[in-house]
Design a protein around this motif. Sequence first.
Motif, short mmCIF file in Angstrom:
data_model
loop_
_atom_site.label_atom_id
_atom_site.label_comp_id
_atom_site.label_asym_id
_atom_site.label_seq_id
_atom_site.Cartn_x
_atom_site.Cartn_y
_atom_site.Cartn_z
N VAL A 1 0.82 -1.21 0.00
CA VAL A 1 0.00 0.00 0.00
C VAL A 1 0.86 1.27 0.00
N LEU A 2 2.16 1.13 0.29
CA LEU A 2 3.05 2.28 0.33
C LEU A 2 4.04 2.30 -0.82
N ASP A 3 3.82 1.48 -1.82
CA ASP A 3 4.80 1.34 -2.90
C ASP A 3 5.03 2.63 -3.68
N ASP A 4 4.05 3.53 -3.70
CA ASP A 4 4.20 4.77 -4.47
C ASP A 4 4.68 5.95 -3.64
N VAL A 5 5.01 5.71 -2.38
CA VAL A 5 5.44 6.80 -1.49
C VAL A 5 6.85 7.25 -1.85
N GLU A 6 7.06 8.57 -1.90
CA GLU A 6 8.35 9.14 -2.27
C GLU A 6 9.16 9.64 -1.08
N ALA A 7 8.51 9.86 0.06
CA ALA A 7 9.21 10.32 1.26
C ALA A 7 8.36 9.98 2.48
N PHE A 8 9.04 9.64 3.58
CA PHE A 8 8.38 9.25 4.82
C PHE A 8 8.74 10.22 5.93
N PHE A 9 7.75 10.53 6.78
CA PHE A 9 7.96 11.43 7.91
C PHE A 9 7.30 10.84 9.16
N GLY A 10 8.01 10.90 10.28
CA GLY A 10 7.49 10.37 11.51
C GLY A 10 7.89 11.20 12.70
N THR A 11 7.12 11.09 13.78
CA THR A 11 7.43 11.78 15.03
C THR A 11 7.35 10.80 16.19
N HIS A 12 8.02 11.15 17.26
CA HIS A 12 7.97 10.36 18.49
C HIS A 12 8.16 11.32 19.66
N ASP A 13 7.40 11.10 20.72
CA ASP A 13 7.59 11.92 21.91
C ASP A 13 8.96 11.65 22.53
N ALA A 14 9.47 12.62 23.29
CA ALA A 14 10.76 12.49 23.97
C ALA A 14 10.83 13.52 25.08
N ALA A 15 11.70 13.26 26.04
CA ALA A 15 11.95 14.26 27.07
C ALA A 15 12.54 15.50 26.43
N GLY A 16 12.00 16.66 26.77
CA GLY A 16 12.47 17.92 26.21
C GLY A 16 11.43 18.99 26.43
N PRO A 17 11.80 20.25 26.27
CA PRO A 17 10.85 21.33 26.51
C PRO A 17 9.61 21.21 25.62
N VAL A 18 8.45 21.42 26.20
CA VAL A 18 7.21 21.43 25.42
C VAL A 18 7.28 22.58 24.42
N GLY A 19 6.98 22.29 23.17
CA GLY A 19 7.10 23.28 22.10
C GLY A 19 8.36 23.15 21.30
N SER A 20 9.22 22.23 21.69
CA SER A 20 10.48 22.02 20.96
C SER A 20 10.36 20.81 20.04
N ILE A 21 11.09 20.86 18.94
CA ILE A 21 11.22 19.75 18.01
C ILE A 21 12.69 19.37 17.98
N LEU A 22 13.00 18.13 18.32
CA LEU A 22 14.38 17.65 18.35
C LEU A 22 14.69 17.04 17.00
N ILE A 23 15.72 17.56 16.34
CA ILE A 23 15.97 17.20 14.95
C ILE A 23 17.46 17.06 14.73
N ARG A 24 17.84 16.11 13.87
CA ARG A 24 19.25 15.85 13.59
C ARG A 24 19.38 15.14 12.25
N GLU A 25 20.38 15.53 11.50
CA GLU A 25 20.73 14.85 10.26
C GLU A 25 21.50 13.57 10.56
#
Length: 400
Positions: free
Chosen positions: A168-192
Amino acid sequence: MTAATTRSGASPTAFVTLPDALNADVQEWYRWFHRHPELSYEEFGTTARIREILESHGVEILESGLRTGVVAIVRGASAKPVIALRGDIDGLPITENTGLDYASDNTGVMHGCGHDFNLTVALGAAILLNERRASLPGTVKIIFQPAEEGRATAERPTGSVQVLNTGVLDDVEAFFGTHDAAGPVGSILIREGGITGAVDKFQVAIHGKGAHAAEPEDGIDPITVLTNVVQGLQAVIGRNLDPCHPRVLSVTHIEAGNSWNVIPQDAFFEGTVRTTEPQDRVLAKKRAIAIINNTAAAYGATADVSWFFGSPSVFNDAGWTRIGREVIAEQGLHADDDHPQLGGEDFSYYLDRKPGLFVHIGAGETGAAHGPTFRPNPAAIGYGIRFLTAIAQKALNELR
C-alpha cells in the motif's frame, strides 16, 4: 525525486493552527488511548477507535489487509507526489504506576513509550490535512502502525515491515514520523544522519575439548577462550570504529559447564552490537567475526558464529532535515539538536525504502521510557500535530 533534488527557496508553509475544538478532541482521544493500551499485533480496540475517529471526520481509509493498524489517505488536488506520515500504536507489557487519572485500565499493559502520543499526533495531522485537501498538491498517506515494540521474527516481522509488505506504500516518495521524547514542550528535536541504533545480534558457540579440572593439559578450555574473546571484542568498539560515532557492543548472556570439577567441551555467549552509521555496522561484524575465530584458533578451539541483522539505524536525509528545520522556524516552534541513542526504532525500514525525516517532539519531563512512571505531557501533542501537518504540506510542494 529525493530530498537531494528538492527545490530550494520554496515559499514558506502557511502557519498551521490547531482549532480549539479539535485540540479538545485530541486531548480526549489521547486519554482514551492511554487508558486502553494493547500489545503488539493485539491492537484491535485501538484500531477500531482510530477507524471510528477517521471516518467521523471524513478521512478515507485504504484497504490494506492489516489485521491491526490502519492506513488512511488524503487525496489532494493532484495524485502525485505521494508522501507518508507515521504514528505507531502499540503498548508495552508494563504495570503502570503514574498515578494519572487516565492510567491504564488494562492490567499489566501500558503506553510506556508514548505510542498513544504518537498516534494522536498522526490523527490530528490527518484531520487537518483532510480539511485542506483541496489545496494539497499531492497525496498524503497516514500510517497507524502496529507492533513497533514487538520482537521481530521471520514469521512475525516488525510492524513497519508488515505494512510495507502490503504494497500500500509502494508509491510513497518520502516518509515522515514523530515520536515523543523528554524535552521542553514546544520544541522539536531534529538531527541529520543516524539517530537510532541498528539492532544486530550475535550468538557464538566455542568448541574445545573437555577434561578433568585437575588435568587441564588434557583439554582445550572453552571458558578461557570465551573470556578472551569477550575482552577482545571491545577492541572493535574502541579501536576499529570511528570514536566520534555512537556505538556499543554488549555481551549479555554466557553459558558454560555444569560441574565444579569438569572443564566443559563447549561454551556459549550472545549479545548485541548497536551502531548509527551504515559503514560501522558492516565493519563491526567483519572485525568481530575475525576476533572470535582467530582467538579460538589461537587456543586450539573452534567457533561457530551466527550474526543476525535486525532493524537498521533511523538515518535522516540531509535535504529533508534542512526542510524540517525550515518548517520548525516557519511554524514558530523551537528547534533543538537531537542526540543519537542506540535503542532500535523500526521507522528505519521506511527510510531504507525512501528518504525522509524522523523527529522527536519535546514532551516535558517524561520519566524513563519503557518504565512504569513514563508520562509525556499531553500539552505537547498540539505542537507535534502542527509540525507534522506543516512538513507534509511543504514536502508535497518540494516534490511536485
